[in-house]
Design an enzyme around this catalytic site. Structure first.
Site, PDB file in Angstrom:
ATOM      1  N   THR A 148       0.834  -1.199   0.000  1.00 39.52           N
ATOM      2  CA  THR A 148       0.000   0.000   0.000  1.00 39.52           C
ATOM      3  C   THR A 148       0.874   1.256   0.000  1.00 39.52           C
ATOM      4  O   THR A 148       1.762   1.404   0.839  1.00 39.52           O
ATOM      5  CB  THR A 148      -0.881   0.013   1.264  1.00 39.52           C
ATOM      6  OG1 THR A 148      -1.606  -1.218   1.329  1.00 39.52           O
ATOM      7  CG2 THR A 148      -1.842   1.189   1.268  1.00 39.52           C
ATOM      8  N   GLU A 149       0.615   2.153  -0.947  1.00 35.26           N
ATOM      9  CA  GLU A 149       1.312   3.440  -1.031  1.00 35.26           C
ATOM     10  C   GLU A 149       2.844   3.281  -1.058  1.00 35.26           C
ATOM     11  O   GLU A 149       3.586   4.154  -0.613  1.00 35.26           O
ATOM     12  CB  GLU A 149       0.897   4.348   0.140  1.00 35.26           C
ATOM     13  CG  GLU A 149      -0.607   4.564   0.265  1.00 35.26           C
ATOM     14  CD  GLU A 149      -1.183   5.426  -0.839  1.00 35.26           C
ATOM     15  OE1 GLU A 149      -0.404   6.149  -1.500  1.00 35.26           O
ATOM     16  OE2 GLU A 149      -2.410   5.395  -1.055  1.00 35.26           O
TER      17      GLU A 149
END
Length: 419
Positions: A148-149
């Site tokens: 994530t990210e």
């Protein structure tokens, strides 16, 4: 002319499961948390502006360039669920891309969550769930990973390698790179068999953020100009990693800005120049020799100027919400209720914490663009109301389980006495 350098073009596809306005008086009375109307409306709009036209363009470019143009996607489970519900033609268009054999699909956390920071068991569960979904929909088993990210640390890298992924994408953050360039392949410092591809944030952001800015001193950006910049940037390096949100095309940068025309021209300009060839992350890891290990003790991300976790965990509101939701993991494991697990997954989406961000300086406009709430405090109150209802449901299920277990024990005692 043989190409000696590589370009890795990776797109992140994610849509959050937005929460409805959930008031204090709803707690304990109504456990439907999601704004189905907003989710459907926004998804269909972005599908028409970005996903469908961009997928068709990518398919055309792969065919036109006879397989020399290759790309990579990471699509969150939250986005895939919404495509299936509201826009199945988007799934079909990604399937067509998968069938070319020139597109790699990465593994990630199913719910675009911060689980890698909070719970190893939940992190592993979501990664396995996501990989299974990708294989089910596109017939491809992911072999490379993005968190994530682009969140990464040495410890996260070790977990990812242990799950069977030999390649991982992250940010070429200045504060961990020092004098080193992102245009090489690296390995994990504590897991040297994990290959790391680092985002060239300057060149990526030229497209993602600066493309339509008429006040930019490099405006307008053309494919030929961009190829020149990549050649200048790569220098003695091996690869330019261009990682960006897929919604850049048609949503963040409108079609009127010329973003589709730029993308249409880019592969041809790259291949005509001859310096670069396109590779997927797994190909890059096989083809390129790592130059050194990269030490990342504290987690980094691709968000904001700091490239750290402050976009999600930078203030007390975010910390309290984060602790509250992950404190329920153990009790959830005991109760093991499918509906609760599903809601728990969606409540972990990093977007909920992003909406609570109070940074209003260099990155304030970016946060504002992605935020459906007027203030971070409103986002926090709404989220915590939902969490309160979820906690009640969890406690009730646990209490019912305790009653059932007690009844079974009593029955066992009675039977033993009769004997």
């Amino acid at each position: 002319m043989a190409t000696s350098k590589s370009i890795c073009l990776y797109f992140q596809v994610h849509q959050p499961t937005r929460l409805r306005l959930y008031r204090f008086f709803d707690i304990g009375k109504d456990s439907h948390y999601y704004d189905d109307f907003a989710n459907r409306t926004i998804l269909r709009r972005i599908a028409q502006k970005c996903y469908l036209p961009m997928n068709q363009l990518m398919l055309d470019l792969i065919r036109q360039n006879k397989g020399k143009f290759k790309i990579c996607y990471s699509i969150s489970g939250s986005a895939l669920e919404q495509f299936q519900r509201f826009c199945p033609d988007v799934i079909a268009s990604f399937k067509a891309l998968a069938d070319t054999g020139k597109v790699e699909f990465l593994a990630e956390t199913y719910y675009h969550s911060l689980a890698s920071l909070a719970s190893e068991s939940e992190f592993r569960h979501q990664v396995a769930k996501h990989a299974a979904k990708i294989e089910e929909l596109f017939g491809i088993k992911p072999t490379a990973f993005r968190n994530t990210e682009l969140i990464y640390s040495d410890g996260i890298g070790e977990m990812v390698y242990d799950m069977g992924y030999k390649t991982m994408l992250t940010e070429g953050a200045r504060h961990i790179m020092g004098w080193q360039s992102p245009n090489y392949l690296y390995t994990g410092q504590t897991q040297p068999r994990l290959k790391l591809l680092l985002r060239n944030y300057s060149l990526s952001d030229d497209i993602a953020f600066r493309f339509s800015n008429k006040g930019w001193d490099m405006y307008p950006l053309t494919a030929q100009k961009y190829v020149g910049w990549m050649k200048e940037s790569v220098g003695e390096g091996d690869i330019v990693n261009l990682f960006m949100d897929y919604e850049t095309f048609g949503e963040h940068q409108s079609a009127e800005s010329g973003i589709f025309d730029f993308m249409k021209a880019l592969p041809g300009a790259v291949l005509k120049d001859g310096t670069f060839g396109f590779v997927t992350p797994s190909e890059a890891a096989r083809k390129i020799k790592p130059v050194s290990g990269l030490s990342v003790e504290d987690p980094i991300s691709w968000a904001d100027e700091e490239r750290d976790l402050t976009a999600w965990l930078g203030n007390e509101l975010q910390s309290e919400a984060y602790k509250k939701v992950y404190a329920m993991t153990e009790k959830l494991s005991i109760v093991n209720d499918p509906e609760l697990w599903e809601d728990f997954g969606h409540l972990q989406e990093s977007d909920h914490f992003y909406y609570m961000c109070t940074k209003f300086f260099s990155d304030g406009e970016v946060h504002k663009y992605f935020n459906p709430y007027d203030t971070p405090y409103e986002a926090f109150i709404n989220y915590m109301n939902v969490i309160s209802d979820f906690q009640i449901r969890l406690d009730e299920k646990r209490a019912a389980l305790d009653v059932k277990e007690t009844a079974v024990e009593e029955l066992g005692k009675t039977k033993r006495k009769k004997k």
